[in-house]
Each structure stands twice: as structure tokens, then as C-alpha cells.
Design a protein around this motif. Sequence first.
Motif, PDB file in Angstrom:
ATOM      1  N   VAL A   1      -3.065   8.016  -3.732  1.00 16.15           N
ATOM      2  CA  VAL A   1      -1.764   7.306  -3.189  1.00 16.15           C
ATOM      3  C   VAL A   1      -2.383   6.106  -2.082  1.00 16.15           C
ATOM      4  O   VAL A   1      -1.756   5.129  -2.200  1.00 16.15           O
ATOM      5  N   SER A   2      -3.131   6.630  -1.257  1.00 17.20           N
ATOM      6  CA  SER A   2      -3.515   5.461  -0.408  1.00 17.20           C
ATOM      7  C   SER A   2      -4.238   4.318  -1.125  1.00 17.20           C
ATOM      8  O   SER A   2      -4.254   3.170  -0.694  1.00 17.20           O
ATOM      9  N   ALA A   3      -5.046   4.596  -2.082  1.00 21.24           N
ATOM     10  CA  ALA A   3      -5.817   3.691  -2.885  1.00 21.24           C
ATOM     11  C   ALA A   3      -4.601   2.889  -3.549  1.00 21.24           C
ATOM     12  O   ALA A   3      -4.803   1.546  -3.565  1.00 21.24           O
ATOM     13  N   GLU A   4      -3.640   3.201  -4.112  1.00 18.97           N
ATOM     14  CA  GLU A   4      -2.542   2.598  -4.587  1.00 18.97           C
ATOM     15  C   GLU A   4      -1.902   1.563  -3.827  1.00 18.97           C
ATOM     16  O   GLU A   4      -1.594   0.438  -3.848  1.00 18.97           O
ATOM     17  N   LEU A   5      -1.520   2.258  -2.582  1.00 17.92           N
ATOM     18  CA  LEU A   5      -1.042   1.631  -1.340  1.00 17.92           C
ATOM     19  C   LEU A   5      -1.690   0.376  -1.048  1.00 17.92           C
ATOM     20  O   LEU A   5      -1.112  -0.862  -0.855  1.00 17.92           O
ATOM     21  N   ALA A   6      -3.019   0.460  -1.000  1.00 20.59           N
ATOM     22  CA  ALA A   6      -3.873  -0.569  -0.211  1.00 20.59           C
ATOM     23  C   ALA A   6      -3.957  -1.463  -1.277  1.00 20.59           C
ATOM     24  O   ALA A   6      -3.662  -2.820  -1.012  1.00 20.59           O
ATOM     25  N   ASP A   7      -3.808  -1.230  -2.911  1.00 18.00           N
ATOM     26  CA  ASP A   7      -3.992  -2.318  -3.841  1.00 18.00           C
ATOM     27  C   ASP A   7      -2.655  -3.012  -3.574  1.00 18.00           C
ATOM     28  O   ASP A   7      -2.732  -4.116  -3.784  1.00 18.00           O
ATOM     29  N   LEU A   8      -1.492  -2.355  -3.633  1.00 18.23           N
ATOM     30  CA  LEU A   8      -0.330  -3.193  -3.456  1.00 18.23           C
ATOM     31  C   LEU A   8      -0.346  -4.051  -2.524  1.00 18.23           C
ATOM     32  O   LEU A   8       0.290  -5.144  -2.528  1.00 18.23           O
ATOM     33  N   THR A   9      -0.691  -3.581  -1.270  1.00 22.30           N
ATOM     34  CA  THR A   9      -0.399  -4.451   0.049  1.00 22.30           C
ATOM     35  C   THR A   9      -1.545  -5.572   0.246  1.00 22.30           C
ATOM     36  O   THR A   9      -1.127  -6.609   0.399  1.00 22.30           O
ATOM     37  N   THR A  10      -2.637  -5.124  -0.373  1.00 26.23           N
ATOM     38  CA  THR A  10      -3.669  -6.508  -0.323  1.00 26.23           C
ATOM     39  C   THR A  10      -3.421  -7.431  -1.276  1.00 26.23           C
ATOM     40  O   THR A  10      -3.849  -8.564  -1.311  1.00 26.23           O
ATOM     41  N   ARG A  11      -2.852  -7.178  -2.652  1.00 25.09           N
ATOM     42  CA  ARG A  11      -2.857  -8.214  -3.542  1.00 25.09           C
ATOM     43  C   ARG A  11      -1.169  -8.511  -3.482  1.00 25.09           C
ATOM     44  O   ARG A  11      -0.595  -9.005  -4.822  1.00 25.09           O
ATOM     45  N   ALA A  12      -0.574  -8.578  -2.420  1.00 23.50           N
ATOM     46  CA  ALA A  12       0.733  -8.922  -2.536  1.00 23.50           C
ATOM     47  C   ALA A  12       0.932 -10.420  -2.819  1.00 23.50           C
ATOM     48  O   ALA A  12       1.863 -10.744  -3.615  1.00 23.50           O
ATOM     49  N   ARG A  13       0.030 -11.296  -2.291  1.00 21.11           N
ATOM     50  CA  ARG A  13       0.210 -12.632  -2.617  1.00 21.11           C
ATOM     51  C   ARG A  13       0.123 -12.967  -4.098  1.00 21.11           C
ATOM     52  O   ARG A  13       0.705 -13.797  -4.791  1.00 21.11           O
ATOM     53  N   GLU A  14      -1.152 -12.357  -4.858  1.00 23.50           N
ATOM     54  CA  GLU A  14      -1.256 -12.392  -5.962  1.00 23.50           C
ATOM     55  C   GLU A  14      -0.159 -12.104  -6.868  1.00 23.50           C
ATOM     56  O   GLU A  14       0.264 -12.529  -8.068  1.00 23.50           O
ATOM     57  N   ARG A  15       0.403 -10.956  -6.414  1.00 23.19           N
ATOM     58  CA  ARG A  15       1.689 -10.354  -7.243  1.00 23.19           C
ATOM     59  C   ARG A  15       2.946 -11.267  -7.203  1.00 23.19           C
ATOM     60  O   ARG A  15       3.556 -11.404  -8.163  1.00 23.19           O
ATOM     61  N   ALA A  16       3.037 -12.162  -6.110  1.00 25.99           N
ATOM     62  CA  ALA A  16       4.192 -12.676  -5.844  1.00 25.99           C
ATOM     63  C   ALA A  16       4.062 -14.117  -7.027  1.00 25.99           C
ATOM     64  O   ALA A  16       4.943 -14.511  -7.408  1.00 25.99           O
TER      65      ALA A  16
END
Length: 572
Positions: free
Chosen positions: A168-183
Motif C-alpha cells: 500500500v505504501s509503495a502504491e501510495l508513493a507512486d501515485l503521489t510522486t507521479r501526480a504531475r505526469e498523470r495530470a
Amino acid sequence: MRIRSLGVIDDAVVELSPGFTAVTGETGAGKTMVVTSLGLLLGGRADPALVRLGARSAVVEGRVSVPAGAPVAVRAEEAGAELDDGALLISRTVSAEGRSRAHLGGRSVPVGMLAELADELVAVHGQTDQQGLLKPARQRQALDRYAGDAVGGPHAAYAAAYRRLKAVSAELADLTTRARERAQEADLLRFGLDEVAAVGPRAGEDKELAAEAERLGHAEALASAAHAAHAALAGNPEDLEGVDAATLVAGAGRTLDAVRAHDPALAALADRMGEISILLADVAGELAGYADDLDADPLRLAAVEERRAALGTLTRKYGQDVTAVLAWAEEGAGRLAELDGDDDRIGELTAERDALRTELSGLAQALTDARTAAAARFAEAVTAELAHLAMPHARVMFAVRQTDDPEGVEVGGRTVAYTPSGADEVELLLAPHPGAQPRPIARGASGGELSRVMLAVEVVFAGTDPVPTYLFDEVDAGVGGKAAVEIGRRLAKLAKSAQVVVVTHLPQVAAFADRQLLVEKTDDGSVTRSGVTVLQGEDRVRELSRMLAGQEDSETARAHAEELLAAARREL
């Protein structure tokens, strides 16, 4: 075991007692090869340097008694092995080139299969294992092994929660750090989907429009050809003298009809001529209709080309044809929905992570409590064993500690570091005599004391987590005198419930053995060979004399050897 072409051993058979077997011999005679052979049978690493010089391969074969229905027997049979009268035959071959083969119960198996069975068959301990016992991680593993299910249950629950928290922590970190790329990805998808929606393509529309454009671009030539073909088939009403195909065929049909009654063959041809007349009339009608329906409107052609250009813009960006564009749009819509839901997912994962950390804190506390309780029992049992190993005043204890870490989990009212094994740091402490402060055995134990602590630990394990065979490779290093006698006595006690094999230099230990094997080497100037001999009677006395004084024929040493054997027999 039979050992061939391994190290200094050319060809030897090692017959081990069901009880206590001592393996003795001069330094360099090949005693360690006995240990190495057993290690190979148990899936150990194959080193081509072990193959005897001049030999193509080294071979070790062993026969291991296995109770029917035992887990190790079941696992072996699942691998295709067959038991031979209650025994499992194991062989390992190591070539000089480094290749290794393993056989189990007559079947070729991966070497890893032997290693898998090893834990159920033999516990191997040597001087390297003593050094391993100095490491806190190994001390924690020893404590957990002693505790059994009391720690195993909480540890399994903790490990499952730990793995989930890390995921869960790894997925959360991935979503958070890649927020700009996903936007950015979402904006591009949204733009593309809007562009496709604005055009609104239909599946196959590009092919239909291509055909229509081809037809409209040649409308005049198509109409002229249709009119000319129609005139050739059905005639031109304005041309009173023209001869057309329909008129000629009709005339031929009438000619045949006049005489058809005289020959069936000709009648059949007349019927076919009638069919031709009907077909000509149908084609002529369709040509007339095609010419009348043909649209030569240049405005329609312009509209078609404009639509094709709009579709072409989409196929250049999103797919090789309209069908591919529609597939991209469907996939993109799903991905956009996923990206748009990331904010909700971040909130869900954050809540789950916090809940898991709370859960992990409780499980870590339960694991710490279980280890602390087991540590007290384990230390008491080992201390009692040390009293029988000429360390009557020694005390052993386990320190179960945690390290503060603001990013950790809460245990005992503190926020501490945690690992896949829990939040505990386990350290084995030894106070060798009264008044001494307990110190980590890595700093507070001599070589002889460490050997005895390790033996005491193994004797305790024998009562809680036994294995059929124990192999000790010079575990008595650094010990002598009365302590050596006590080690021999305790090994003999261990041998009452399990098979014990000891490679030793100490006569005090060897005297307690049910069977003593001598590994001796002869040198003929070209090839060195070793043999393994079972010592009995006078031969055993001579070997013990050599171990005592280095002089097989010394009367004093012989008397001492006989005294050792007699004392050991009285106790056994």
C-alpha cells in the motif's frame, strides 16, 4: 555413505552408528571431507575444486533411514522417489568441469530438492556456525525456532500485515510522486477523446467514403459507359436502324423455336437462348437504372473529401484506420476514468495505510511479548545445560530490545523501527561467572565458551524441535580438560534421542562415542589415498593414545586412553 574421488579421499565407505559416531584422524587426513560429503548429499554448493586430481567426477552416495509417512518421505515420494525398505537413497555427482547432478530414490531431481529435504533430516554445525551465532539476526532466528508456534503464529500474522503495508505504501508513493505526469497524461487523453467525439466516426466509414469518392470522381465516364453498354444491349429508341444484342438474340431464339420439336438437343439450346434473352434484358435494365441513379454532383464530392480529411486527421494520430481509432478511444476513456479517480484512490490508500500501521503496531507488540516470554524460558534451559558443560556458574539471557524511529510503529508506548521480522533486536548475553556483567557473546565469550553455548543451544533444541541427525564439525574447538569430558557426556546424552556425528580432535569426546571412525592417509609418492576405518578394541585404544599424547605406543597414554573408555562406558 560411500565417497569416491572427493578431495584426498579416493574411495571410502563411512558407516555411521545410529547413536554417537566420532570421526577422528590426523590433521589433513580428510576428516572434513566426511562433513563435505554429507553437505553435498544435502544440496550444498558443488565446488569442482573438490574433485580429486585426475578424476573426471566426485560421487557421494548415502542411505538415509526415513520413517514411512514422515513429511520428508511424503515430499520425496511426491518428487517421484521410491523408498528402499524404509530408506531413501541419495546420490550427488560433481564433475571436474563444475556440472552437478542429484538423484533421490532412483530419480533424477534438482539439487534444490535435496536442500529442501535437508532441514528435516540433518542439523549441521561447524565453526562457521559458531561465528553465525554471533550475529543478532541468527540469535533472533534461534529464539524464534525455540519458541515454535508461540512466536510462529504472531510472526505469520505480523508478516502478512507488513507485506500489505509495504504494498500500500509503495502504491501510495507512486501515485503521489507521479501526480504531475498523470495530470499531463489525463489532459492529453481528454484532448484526444474530445477530438474523436467532435468528428464522430463510424466503424468502416473511411472505407465507405473512399469507395464513394472514387465513384464520384469518375461519374461522367461511368455514366457514358453505362449508356453505351445499355444501347448495345437494348438499342437506342432514336436509332431506328440500329441493331442491338437483345434484338439479335430474340431473332435467333425465334428461329430455334420454329424447329425445336424435331430434335430435343436443339430444343435445349433454344431454352438456353431464352435464358440469355432474359439475362440481357435484366442487365440492360440495371444499366439504365445505374445511369439514372449516378450522382455527378460536385458538391457531394466536396463533402465526401472534406469528411475523409477529418477522418484522416484522426487516423494519423490515434490509429491506422477508423476501427483502430475507435478502439483507442474506448481504451483511452477507461484510462482517463482511472486517472480521474486517482485522487479518490490516494485518499483510500492513505486511510488503509494508517489503519495498517495501527494494526501492525498491535501485531508487533504481540510478537515482542511472545519473544520476551520465550526468551526467559530459552535462557533458563540453556543455562541449565551449561551447568553440565563445566560452566556451572554461567548465566545466559536474551535481551529483546527496540530502536526508536519516528517513522516506525508503536510498541510499548514508543515509536520504534520495524522490519519484516518484527520490531525486535534480539541479542544473546553471557555472564560466564558470578559477579560478571552479562555481555554479548560476540564480545564476552571465549572460543571454548562459545562452543559450549552452541552445544547447549542445540541440546535444548533437541528437546523442542528435534531432527534425526546432528553433525558437529569440531564444535569442541578451544575446549579441553574437564570441559571436554562434559561435552562428550552431553553429546552422548543427545545421541540417546538422535543420531550424532562429531568430527573431533579431543579424546575426551571421542571416548563417549558408540562408534569411532579413523580417517587415515597414506602417501605412495604419487597418489594420496584415504581410508575410513571402524576402530574397535586395541585399535581404538591406539587412536585415543595418539590423540592424547601423539604417541600411539606410550604406556602412559594407553593407560589414560583405557581409563577414558572405561569411564565413558560406565556412564553410558
